[in-house]
Motif scaffolding. Structure first.
Motif, PDB file in Angstrom:
ATOM      1  N   VAL A 377     -22.440  12.746  10.001  1.00 56.76           N
ATOM      2  CA  VAL A 377     -21.238  12.517   9.205  1.00 56.76           C
ATOM      3  C   VAL A 377     -20.847  11.050   9.301  1.00 56.76           C
ATOM      4  O   VAL A 377     -20.574  10.543  10.397  1.00 56.76           O
ATOM      5  CB  VAL A 377     -20.071  13.406   9.676  1.00 56.76           C
ATOM      6  CG1 VAL A 377     -18.807  13.090   8.876  1.00 56.76           C
ATOM      7  CG2 VAL A 377     -20.432  14.884   9.538  1.00 56.76           C
ATOM      8  N   ALA A 378     -20.870  10.379   8.167  1.00 54.96           N
ATOM      9  CA  ALA A 378     -20.414   8.989   8.068  1.00 54.96           C
ATOM     10  C   ALA A 378     -19.344   8.952   6.997  1.00 54.96           C
ATOM     11  O   ALA A 378     -19.620   9.186   5.826  1.00 54.96           O
ATOM     12  CB  ALA A 378     -21.575   8.058   7.720  1.00 54.96           C
ATOM     13  N   SER A 379     -18.121   8.680   7.385  1.00 54.03           N
ATOM     14  CA  SER A 379     -17.012   8.826   6.456  1.00 54.03           C
ATOM     15  C   SER A 379     -15.979   7.740   6.697  1.00 54.03           C
ATOM     16  O   SER A 379     -15.467   7.607   7.807  1.00 54.03           O
ATOM     17  CB  SER A 379     -16.366  10.208   6.620  1.00 54.03           C
ATOM     18  OG  SER A 379     -15.292  10.362   5.736  1.00 54.03           O
ATOM     19  N   GLY A 380     -15.704   6.999   5.633  1.00 53.62           N
ATOM     20  CA  GLY A 380     -14.716   5.942   5.720  1.00 53.62           C
ATOM     21  C   GLY A 380     -15.326   4.568   5.592  1.00 53.62           C
ATOM     22  O   GLY A 380     -15.130   3.731   6.462  1.00 53.62           O
ATOM     23  N   ILE A 381     -16.096   4.305   4.525  1.00 54.27           N
ATOM     24  CA  ILE A 381     -16.614   2.959   4.298  1.00 54.27           C
ATOM     25  C   ILE A 381     -15.463   2.014   3.965  1.00 54.27           C
ATOM     26  O   ILE A 381     -15.478   0.831   4.329  1.00 54.27           O
ATOM     27  CB  ILE A 381     -17.696   2.959   3.187  1.00 54.27           C
ATOM     28  CG1 ILE A 381     -18.320   1.584   2.998  1.00 54.27           C
ATOM     29  CG2 ILE A 381     -17.154   3.474   1.877  1.00 54.27           C
ATOM     30  CD1 ILE A 381     -19.213   1.133   4.099  1.00 54.27           C
ATOM     31  N   ALA A 382     -14.424   2.532   3.298  1.00 53.92           N
ATOM     32  CA  ALA A 382     -13.244   1.714   2.999  1.00 53.92           C
ATOM     33  C   ALA A 382     -11.951   2.374   3.449  1.00 53.92           C
ATOM     34  O   ALA A 382     -10.963   1.683   3.686  1.00 53.92           O
ATOM     35  CB  ALA A 382     -13.164   1.412   1.504  1.00 53.92           C
ATOM     36  N   HIS A 383     -11.930   3.704   3.535  1.00 58.24           N
ATOM     37  CA  HIS A 383     -10.726   4.417   3.963  1.00 58.24           C
ATOM     38  C   HIS A 383     -10.450   4.118   5.432  1.00 58.24           C
ATOM     39  O   HIS A 383     -11.313   4.297   6.287  1.00 58.24           O
ATOM     40  CB  HIS A 383     -10.908   5.925   3.777  1.00 58.24           C
ATOM     41  CG  HIS A 383      -9.633   6.712   3.819  1.00 58.24           C
ATOM     42  ND1 HIS A 383      -8.864   6.812   4.954  1.00 58.24           N
ATOM     43  CD2 HIS A 383      -8.996   7.428   2.851  1.00 58.24           C
ATOM     44  CE1 HIS A 383      -7.811   7.577   4.700  1.00 58.24           C
ATOM     45  NE2 HIS A 383      -7.864   7.955   3.434  1.00 58.24           N
ATOM     46  N   ARG A 384      -9.253   3.676   5.723  1.00 59.92           N
ATOM     47  CA  ARG A 384      -8.920   3.376   7.114  1.00 59.92           C
ATOM     48  C   ARG A 384      -8.901   4.643   7.947  1.00 59.92           C
ATOM     49  O   ARG A 384      -8.590   5.732   7.456  1.00 59.92           O
ATOM     50  CB  ARG A 384      -7.574   2.644   7.182  1.00 59.92           C
ATOM     51  CG  ARG A 384      -7.688   1.181   6.780  1.00 59.92           C
ATOM     52  CD  ARG A 384      -6.355   0.523   6.575  1.00 59.92           C
ATOM     53  NE  ARG A 384      -5.705   0.990   5.344  1.00 59.92           N
ATOM     54  CZ  ARG A 384      -4.681   0.378   4.759  1.00 59.92           C
ATOM     55  NH1 ARG A 384      -4.185  -0.737   5.303  1.00 59.92           N
ATOM     56  NH2 ARG A 384      -4.143   0.860   3.652  1.00 59.92           N
ATOM     57  N   ALA A 385      -9.245   4.505   9.213  1.00 59.44           N
ATOM     58  CA  ALA A 385      -9.414   5.658  10.095  1.00 59.44           C
ATOM     59  C   ALA A 385      -8.071   6.327  10.389  1.00 59.44           C
ATOM     60  O   ALA A 385      -7.035   5.653  10.469  1.00 59.44           O
ATOM     61  CB  ALA A 385     -10.076   5.222  11.402  1.00 59.44           C
ATOM     62  N   PRO A 386      -8.071   7.648  10.563  1.00 56.87           N
ATOM     63  CA  PRO A 386      -6.854   8.343  10.977  1.00 56.87           C
ATOM     64  C   PRO A 386      -6.535   8.016  12.431  1.00 56.87           C
ATOM     65  O   PRO A 386      -7.331   7.379  13.133  1.00 56.87           O
ATOM     66  CB  PRO A 386      -7.218   9.816  10.788  1.00 56.87           C
ATOM     67  CG  PRO A 386      -8.713   9.856  10.952  1.00 56.87           C
ATOM     68  CD  PRO A 386      -9.209   8.556  10.398  1.00 56.87           C
ATOM     69  N   PRO A 387      -5.385   8.459  12.941  1.00 58.99           N
ATOM     70  CA  PRO A 387      -5.048   8.189  14.345  1.00 58.99           C
ATOM     71  C   PRO A 387      -6.086   8.750  15.305  1.00 58.99           C
ATOM     72  O   PRO A 387      -6.700   9.796  15.052  1.00 58.99           O
ATOM     73  CB  PRO A 387      -3.693   8.893  14.509  1.00 58.99           C
ATOM     74  CG  PRO A 387      -3.128   8.988  13.128  1.00 58.99           C
ATOM     75  CD  PRO A 387      -4.313   9.158  12.220  1.00 58.99           C
ATOM     76  N   ALA A 388      -6.270   8.062  16.419  1.00 59.44           N
ATOM     77  CA  ALA A 388      -7.225   8.521  17.424  1.00 59.44           C
ATOM     78  C   ALA A 388      -6.845   9.902  17.953  1.00 59.44           C
ATOM     79  O   ALA A 388      -7.723  10.678  18.377  1.00 59.44           O
ATOM     80  CB  ALA A 388      -7.304   7.513  18.568  1.00 59.44           C
ATOM     81  N   ALA A 389      -5.546  10.228  17.922  1.00 64.61           N
ATOM     82  CA  ALA A 389      -5.118  11.543  18.405  1.00 64.61           C
ATOM     83  C   ALA A 389      -5.713  12.664  17.562  1.00 64.61           C
ATOM     84  O   ALA A 389      -6.015  13.751  18.074  1.00 64.61           O
ATOM     85  CB  ALA A 389      -3.591  11.619  18.396  1.00 64.61           C
TER      86      ALA A 389
END
Length: 455
Positions: A377-389
Motif C-alpha cells: 500500500v502506497a498512498s499519499g503522493i500529494a495528500h498530506r498524512a493523517p495524524p500519527a495517532a
C-alpha cells in the motif's frame, strides 16, 4: 509499446506532431472546453529496447525496454479534499519532485496510478443543483438545468486536471514515463457508490458520474467513448477495467467504481473480466491494482461500533468503501479465493498494489504450501498524512488479525526497516525487476527509502 501523448492547448491552437522511430503522428482533438482543447497523438515505440520520440524540437527519452530489468513506480491520492488547487506547489508536489530526481538517476519504465488522481470533491460546491451534495438535491430538475450543471462540472473538472498536470515535476515525468491509471472515488466524488442509491441514481448524481467518467477517459487515458484502447476489457465501457501484459509481467486493474453500489463492489462486467483473468495462464509476475486495499484489518469491528455511536455514523460511507466492510464480506471472499488460486498457479507470482488510505503499509495472506500473497500500500503522493495517532490506532486494530478464508490468515506487517505497521508519511512505491526477480521499496517523505522487500 502503444502510447498516447496528451496535449492541452488554447482553443484554436493545434500542437505539433510527434516523430517516433516508425514515423510522424499527427494530433486528434478529443475534447473542447470553454477556452481550451485537448489533443491526443497515438504512436508506438519498440518494447525491447530504450527509445525516444521528438516533439516541438525536443527529444524525450523513454525506458521502453520491457524485456529485461526494469523499474516501475506506483502512486495514489494525488490531491486533497479541500483547497487542493490553492496549495503551494513546491509543498504539494514535493514527492513528485523526488520521483523526478529518482528517474534522472535510474529511469522508470512505467508509472502506475492507483486511484484518486484528482480530488473532485469541491466541484459540486458552486452550482445551485448540487451545492447541497449529497444530501440536499432537487427531485426533478429540468433538462436545461441539468445541461447547465453538466457544463459547469465539465469546466471544473478540466480546471483541476489542467492545473494538476501542469505542475512542473509531474509534467516532466509524465512526458517521459508512460502512465497507466485506474480511478477511485475522489476522481468522481468522496464515497461514490457507497452513498445511498437515492443520491447516486438521482439526475444530479448521474450527471456528476457521467461528467467525471468522460474526464477520466480524456485525461487519464487520452480516450473517448467508442475509441477505448485495446487494454480495456469492455469496448463499450460499461466498466473500465483493463489489463496489460508485456515481457513476463501482467498488470490487472479492475474498475471498483463504475458498477459499485452500497451492496456490491464490482458488477457483472467487472467480475467477468477478473474471472477470465483468473483462468488464464500468465507466466511471470502479475500486479493486481486494487484501488482500495484488498487485504486489511477487521474494519467490520469499526462499522459495528459506528452503529452504536450515532455521532460516528457520518464515517459509515468511508468504511463501506472497503473490501473488508460487513456489506461486502461475500464478495471479498470471492476475490480472495480468486487471487489465491491465481497465485498458486505454476510459474505465476502475484502482488496486490493498493492506495486510498493516505498511509504506507503492507499485508500478507498465507496461501498455504509456503506461498504468500503480498499487498503493498502506497498512498499519499500529494495528500498530506493523517495524524500519527490514526496510524497507531489502525496498527492496534491490526493486532486482532483476520482470516475471511479458513486457513489463510491475513497479517498487517511493518515495512522493511520499520517497527510500526502503518506509517503516516507521504510516499510512493518503487518496483524493481532485476534478473527476473522482483522487489519493492517505499520512498517516504521523512524516512526516505526503505530496504528492498523481495516479492
Amino acid at each position: 509499446m502503444h502510447l498516447a501523448a496528451l496535449f492541452i492547448t488554447n482553443r484554436h491552437v493545434v500542437p505539433p506532431p510527434v516523430t517516433a522511430p516508425k514515423g510522424t503522428a499527427s494530433p486528434t482533438c478529443i475534447a473542447t472546453f470553454a477556452e481550451a482543447a485537448v489533443w491526443r497523438i497515438r504512436f508506438t515505440l519498440p518494447a525491447d529496447r530504450a527509445s525516444l520520440y521528438d516533439w516541438n524540437g525536443e527529444s524525450y527519452a523513454v525506458a521502453s525496454d520491457m524485456s529485461g530489468d526494469l523499474r516501475a513506480a506506483f502512486v495514489s491520492c494525488n490531491g486533497e479534499e479541500v483547497g487542493d488547487l490553492d496549495r503551494d506547489g513546491s509543498e504539494r508536489n514535493v514527492m513528485w519532485a523526488r520521483m523526478r530526481d529518482d528517474h534522472g538517476r535510474q529511469p522508470l519504465s512505467l508509472l502506475l496510478h492507483g486511484g484518486d488522481q484528482i480530488y473532485a470533491d469541491e466541484i459540486t460546491k458552486d452550482h445551485r443543483l448540487c451545492a447541497g451534495w449529497p444530501k440536499d438535491l432537487p427531485r426533478n430538475p429540468s433538462a436545461d438545468a441539468l445541461a447547465d450543471l453538466r457544463h459547469h462540472l465539465r469546466q471544473r473538472l478540466f480546471e483541476r486536471y489542467a492545473q494538476i498536470y501542469a505542475a512542473p515535476p509531474f509534467a516532466w515525468l509524465a512526458a517521459r514515463v508512460p502512465s497507466l491509471m485506474q480511478w477511485d472515488d475522489h476522481d468522481i466524488c468522496d464515497g461514490w457508490g457507497s452513498l445511498p442509491a437515492a443520491v447516486t441514481a438521482s439526475p444530479v448524481g448521474q450527471t456528476l458520474f457521467a461528467t467525471a467518467r468522460e474526464a477520466f477517459l480524456i485525461f487519464q487515458h487520452a480516450a473517448t467513448d467508442g475509441d477505448l484502447p485495446a487494454r480495456f476489457a469492455d469496448p463499450a465501457g460499461q466498466h473500465l477495467g483493463w489489463s496489460v501484459a508485456a515481457g513476463g509481467m501482467r498488470i490487472l486493474a479492475p474498475d471498483l467504481r463504475s458498477e459499485r453500489t452500497r451492496h456490491t463492489i464490482m458488477g457483472p462486467g467487472g467480475w467477468a473480466m477478473i474471472d477470465t483473468a483468473g483462468r488464464q495462464d500468465a507466466a511471470g509476475h502479475t500486479l493486481l491494482m486494487s484501488s482500495v486495499p484488498l487485504l486489511g484489518p477487521r474494519l467490520s469491528l469499526l462499522e459495528l461500533g459506528m452503529r452504536i455511536v450515532p455521532r460516528m455514523q457520518k464515517y459509515e460511507d468511508d468504511l463501506r468503501d472497503q473490501w473488508q466492510s460487513r456489506a461486502h464480506r461475500d464478495e471479498w471472499c470471492r476475490m480472495l479465493r480468486l487471487v489465491r488460486d491465481m497465485a498458486r498457479r505454476d510459474g505465476q507470482d502475484l502482488t496486490a498494489l493498493s492506495g486510498e488510505i493516505h498511509l504506507a503499509t503492507r499485508a500478507v495472506m498465507d496461501l498455504g504450501g509456503g506461498l504468500h500473497l503480498n499487498q503493498l500500500v502506497a498512498s499519499g503522493i500529494a495528500h498530506r498524512a493523517p495524524p500519527a495517532a490514526w496510524a497507531r490506532f489502525l496498527g492496534a486494530l491490526a493486532t486482532i488479525g483476520d482470516a475471511p478464508l479458513p486457513d489463510h490468515p491475513i497479517r498487517i506487517v511493518a515495512l522493511p526497516g520499520h517497527r510500526t505497521r502503518y506509517l503516516a508519511e507521504r510516499n510512493y512505491l518503487l518496483l524493481t525487476r532485476a534478473d527476473r526477480a522482483w522487489s519493492a521499496r517505499w520512498n517516504l517523505e521523512k524516512s526516505g527509502l526503505t530496504p528492498p522487500l523481495p516479492l
